[in-house]
Design a protein around this motif. Sequence first.
Motif, mmCIF file in Angstrom:
data_model
loop_
_atom_site.group_PDB
_atom_site.id
_atom_site.type_symbol
_atom_site.label_atom_id
_atom_site.label_comp_id
_atom_site.label_asym_id
_atom_site.label_seq_id
_atom_site.Cartn_x
_atom_site.Cartn_y
_atom_site.Cartn_z
ATOM 1 N N CYS A 127 -0.166 -3.128 7.931
ATOM 2 C CA CYS A 127 0.800 -2.024 7.834
ATOM 3 C C CYS A 127 1.918 -2.388 6.860
ATOM 4 C CB CYS A 127 1.404 -1.722 9.201
ATOM 5 S SG CYS A 127 0.224 -1.114 10.388
ATOM 6 N N VAL A 128 2.374 -3.648 6.936
ATOM 7 C CA VAL A 128 3.449 -4.109 6.061
ATOM 8 C C VAL A 128 3.011 -4.010 4.603
ATOM 9 C CG1 VAL A 128 4.629 -6.201 5.304
ATOM 10 C CG2 VAL A 128 4.620 -5.599 7.706
ATOM 11 N N ALA A 129 1.758 -4.420 4.320
ATOM 12 C CA ALA A 129 1.262 -4.378 2.948
ATOM 13 C C ALA A 129 1.219 -2.939 2.445
ATOM 14 C CB ALA A 129 -0.121 -5.020 2.875
ATOM 15 N N ILE A 130 0.747 -2.011 3.313
ATOM 16 C CA ILE A 130 0.681 -0.596 2.903
ATOM 17 C C ILE A 130 2.091 -0.092 2.596
ATOM 18 C CG2 ILE A 130 0.049 1.730 3.631
ATOM 19 C CD1 ILE A 130 -2.054 0.445 5.445
ATOM 20 N N ALA A 131 3.045 -0.404 3.514
ATOM 21 C CA ALA A 131 4.418 0.078 3.319
ATOM 22 C C ALA A 131 5.016 -0.505 2.043
ATOM 23 C CB ALA A 131 5.275 -0.294 4.522
ATOM 24 N N GLY A 132 4.742 -1.790 1.791
ATOM 25 C CA GLY A 132 5.264 -2.425 0.588
ATOM 26 C C GLY A 132 4.730 -1.758 -0.665
ATOM 27 N N CYS A 133 3.422 -1.437 -0.668
ATOM 28 C CA CYS A 133 2.824 -0.810 -1.853
ATOM 29 C C CYS A 133 3.398 0.582 -2.073
ATOM 30 C CB CYS A 133 1.307 -0.726 -1.693
ATOM 31 S SG CYS A 133 0.546 -2.334 -1.764
ATOM 32 N N ILE A 134 3.582 1.359 -0.988
ATOM 33 C CA ILE A 134 4.170 2.699 -1.146
ATOM 34 C C ILE A 134 5.556 2.580 -1.760
ATOM 35 C CG2 ILE A 134 5.039 4.720 0.074
ATOM 36 C CD1 ILE A 134 2.927 4.317 2.154
ATOM 37 N N SER A 135 6.324 1.608 -1.226
ATOM 38 C CA SER A 135 7.703 1.472 -1.678
ATOM 39 C C SER A 135 7.758 1.074 -3.154
ATOM 40 C CB SER A 135 8.412 0.440 -0.808
ATOM 41 O OG SER A 135 9.756 0.435 -1.082
ATOM 42 N N VAL A 136 6.838 0.172 -3.566
ATOM 43 C CA VAL A 136 6.774 -0.207 -4.978
ATOM 44 C C VAL A 136 6.389 1.005 -5.819
ATOM 45 C CG1 VAL A 136 5.464 -1.549 -6.658
ATOM 46 C CG2 VAL A 136 6.319 -2.643 -4.604
ATOM 47 N N GLY A 137 5.420 1.802 -5.316
ATOM 48 C CA GLY A 137 4.978 2.977 -6.042
ATOM 49 C C GLY A 137 6.092 3.991 -6.242
ATOM 50 N N ARG A 138 6.953 4.121 -5.235
ATOM 51 C CA ARG A 138 8.075 5.053 -5.331
ATOM 52 C C ARG A 138 9.001 4.699 -6.484
ATOM 53 N NH1 ARG A 138 8.865 8.273 -0.803
ATOM 54 N NH2 ARG A 138 8.080 7.211 1.023
ATOM 55 N N LEU A 139 9.359 3.399 -6.563
ATOM 56 C CA LEU A 139 10.372 2.983 -7.526
ATOM 57 C C LEU A 139 9.768 2.573 -8.861
ATOM 58 C CD1 LEU A 139 12.375 0.759 -5.047
ATOM 59 C CD2 LEU A 139 13.089 2.976 -5.901
ATOM 60 N N GLY A 140 8.504 2.112 -8.832
ATOM 61 C CA GLY A 140 7.894 1.602 -10.060
ATOM 62 C C GLY A 140 8.369 0.213 -10.404
ATOM 63 N N LEU A 141 9.125 -0.415 -9.497
ATOM 64 C CA LEU A 141 9.559 -1.789 -9.749
ATOM 65 C C LEU A 141 9.677 -2.510 -8.415
ATOM 66 C CD1 LEU A 141 12.842 -2.273 -8.951
ATOM 67 C CD2 LEU A 141 13.094 -0.717 -10.842
ATOM 68 N N ILE A 142 9.777 -3.829 -8.484
ATOM 69 C CA ILE A 142 9.950 -4.601 -7.263
ATOM 70 C C ILE A 142 11.295 -5.300 -7.332
ATOM 71 C CG2 ILE A 142 8.432 -6.358 -8.319
ATOM 72 C CD1 ILE A 142 8.715 -6.135 -4.618
ATOM 73 N N ASN A 143 12.177 -4.956 -6.405
ATOM 74 C CA ASN A 143 13.440 -5.676 -6.281
ATOM 75 C C ASN A 143 13.437 -6.362 -4.924
ATOM 76 O OD1 ASN A 143 16.003 -6.591 -5.998
ATOM 77 N ND2 ASN A 143 16.960 -4.792 -6.894
ATOM 78 N N HIS A 144 13.322 -7.695 -4.943
ATOM 79 C CA HIS A 144 13.140 -8.438 -3.698
ATOM 80 C C HIS A 144 14.322 -8.284 -2.752
ATOM 81 C CE1 HIS A 144 15.954 -11.617 -4.912
ATOM 82 N NE2 HIS A 144 15.654 -11.144 -6.103
ATOM 83 N N PRO A 152 10.492 -7.266 -12.067
ATOM 84 C CA PRO A 152 9.603 -6.621 -13.041
ATOM 85 C C PRO A 152 9.338 -5.155 -12.714
ATOM 86 C CG PRO A 152 8.374 -8.082 -11.615
ATOM 87 C CD PRO A 152 9.801 -8.275 -11.267
ATOM 88 N N THR A 153 9.150 -4.372 -13.754
ATOM 89 C CA THR A 153 8.815 -2.956 -13.576
ATOM 90 C C THR A 153 7.382 -2.708 -14.039
ATOM 91 O OG1 THR A 153 9.717 -2.542 -15.748
ATOM 92 C CG2 THR A 153 11.149 -2.075 -13.887
ATOM 93 N N VAL A 154 6.740 -1.741 -13.425
ATOM 94 C CA VAL A 154 5.385 -1.348 -13.812
ATOM 95 C C VAL A 154 5.399 0.151 -14.029
ATOM 96 C CG1 VAL A 154 2.966 -1.402 -13.194
ATOM 97 C CG2 VAL A 154 4.497 -3.113 -12.270
#
Lengths: 362, 359
Positions: free
Chosen positions: B243-260, B166-168
């Motif tokens: 730390c993992v949660a913060i890194a995950g959120c930054i990475s999602v914010g960068r791309l605007g989508l989540i690719n597992h 999904p994309t946001v």
Amino acid sequence: MNRQARTLRRKEPLTDTQLLLTITICIFFAMYIAAMAIWGGGFLRPQQLFDMLNNNASLIICACALTIVMIGGGIDISVGGLTALVVMSCVVFLDDFGGNIFTAVLLSMGIGLAFGCVHGLLISYLEIQPFIVTLAGMFFARGMTTIVSIDPRTAEHAGFLLLKKTRLEIPWLGYIVKKTGKLIPAKIEIGVIVALVIVLIVFFMLKKTRFGRNLYAIGGNSQSALMLGVNVKRTRFLSYLISGLLSGIAGFVYLMHTGAANATVAAGAEMNAIASSIIGGTLLTGGVGNVIGTLFGVLTLTTIKSIVVTSGLRDPWWQTITTGAMLCFFILLQSVVLSNRGKFKLSDLFRKKKTDVILEKN
Amino acid sequence: MKSNKFKRWFSENTQLLIPVIAILALVIFNLIRDPGFFSITLTVNNDGNQVLTGNLISILNGASELAILAMGMTLVTAAAGGQDISVGAAAAIAGSVFVKILKGAASITPWTLIFAFLACCAVAMIFGAFNGTLVSVFNIQPMIATLILYTCGRSIAYWINGGATPTVTSPLLKALGGYIPGVPVPTPIFIVIIVAILFALVFRFTTLSTYIQAVGINQKAARLNGINPIGMKLLSFVILAVCVAIAGCISVGRLGLINHETLLLDIEMDAILAVAIGGNALGGGKFKLSGSILGAYTIQALTITLYAMKVPSVSVKAYKAIVIIVLVVIGSPVVKSAASRLWAKIKGHGSLQKEVAKV
């Protein structure tokens, strides 16, 4: 052997290695027989078992390599990358440079030995963390794979394709298709035979040779092994050398199964191999492990996956989630069993407690 | 007196020598190759913001997730004497939860963003606690214990997403992974600074750092001194999970989508490398957070340098491996002691010659 000696021998308790091996083999057979009883069909045919071996011959060899290194108390996560590099190099060598099969096998073993040699030198003689060294080895091998050829390749060498197609057929283990009445014999690939021979060789090497005994000694406690006069550095070096060699062979076996090469060949093979070794009863702390258990570890992992598919959980995520759950189960089981060694005996269940006996007397 | 102080400072920070030398070598190499390598220019991006661009900014920005994970990884390494190889998979899970909540919300306000972040932190902490329990209570090697989540983590993320990527789209999410309007510096750089300051404050005002080192150096001795080793190990895994949660959120914010499959792929290996390059012992015990952060920036600087040299992105790993091997060989105990022996010999030889000259 006279009777006294035999009874003495029987009184020896199981070693950790034997105990974990027994657990793995029991669980594998229990699972397989349960699958036969519940789902029948494919599980009843011997071909199902042979297919598991056919698809995982290179994984078995990689897992053997990891078992050797892990018994010595180290880790080698470069096996998957090395497999990919060997597959790609062999395809390019066979197709573009006019190599023949014999030299291709030599090439794959040479690549493996070269990596193993560098790993061994850095880890045992320069005392660098094995994880970091083999991680760099994995990076290097994966990167080199794309440098050798960035495009996916398929082997077209005529002799090699003949070798790839060759199957060992066993008619009496085959099955008859009901509609046509035709007998389809059980088929085994050459890679499986190579893998099983390697398992046997490694088994005898670990059990009977000086190197094998030394490996268990340095894995158990390298300091006391050093005190006992074991050449710790050379043994550790040899373990990485053998691991590299086996990874090279695994690469060629992988190529014999698929005949195609790309950058993602054997992705995650190192972690699958580690998981198989652990399920087979090898401890990452070293000194405990058996290569037969590793073989059953690979089979157990594959059986779980095929059970998941057969039982109707067809969503792509269930296979890996169940694998993870199974891994968790085995790891916890080993931890609990090993930490309770000696505290609890099976025979206690059948023997009356001392306090009970005293109470009865009174 | 001053030189004494300097000597003490130097001996306390010798482990930072290798990452600092590596970064300096990379800087000099780049300046020789292309004098304009580190030039920073102000350009207007697609959203009409004035932003800074340049290799230096992309190094600092690109290493953000790695630096944050390396900080958490350092604590786990120090306390448990092993590494967590499931950080990439756990970040994918955290990112999936983050995206799921944002998708579920009617409109994305700062409060939804904070709520989603807290929720994904909680989920990551549950998984961290799972790893931590296996390691501390059941005494399993960290690498083996986290192998479980490494195997199935990305599949769990896929399951949470329901088999889709999904994309946001939201200006707030863009601000998280890109630029806050009006600020020319990428937001992830600020997040790294905030996390680093938080760690520094916690270490300054609590005994966490000392306790973790005590557990890592000798668990039994720590226990006899009244430190609970199980609790400390568990705590280090939970901190890593944040730390993992913060890194995950930054990475999602960068791309605007989540690719597992591709979110922070192979980051666990880089994070462990950052810890090792920073001079921290992978067997646990003493640690320096600054070393790991420097290590993370070293790795990113190396990657950007290789990209600038037109190395294809899939082949970068091979060159990276060579540099890693050179760094760890220089840092290995055998080479170090051989070098110091050689140095002593040269020095001794020199003084001997002086004495001879005096006579």
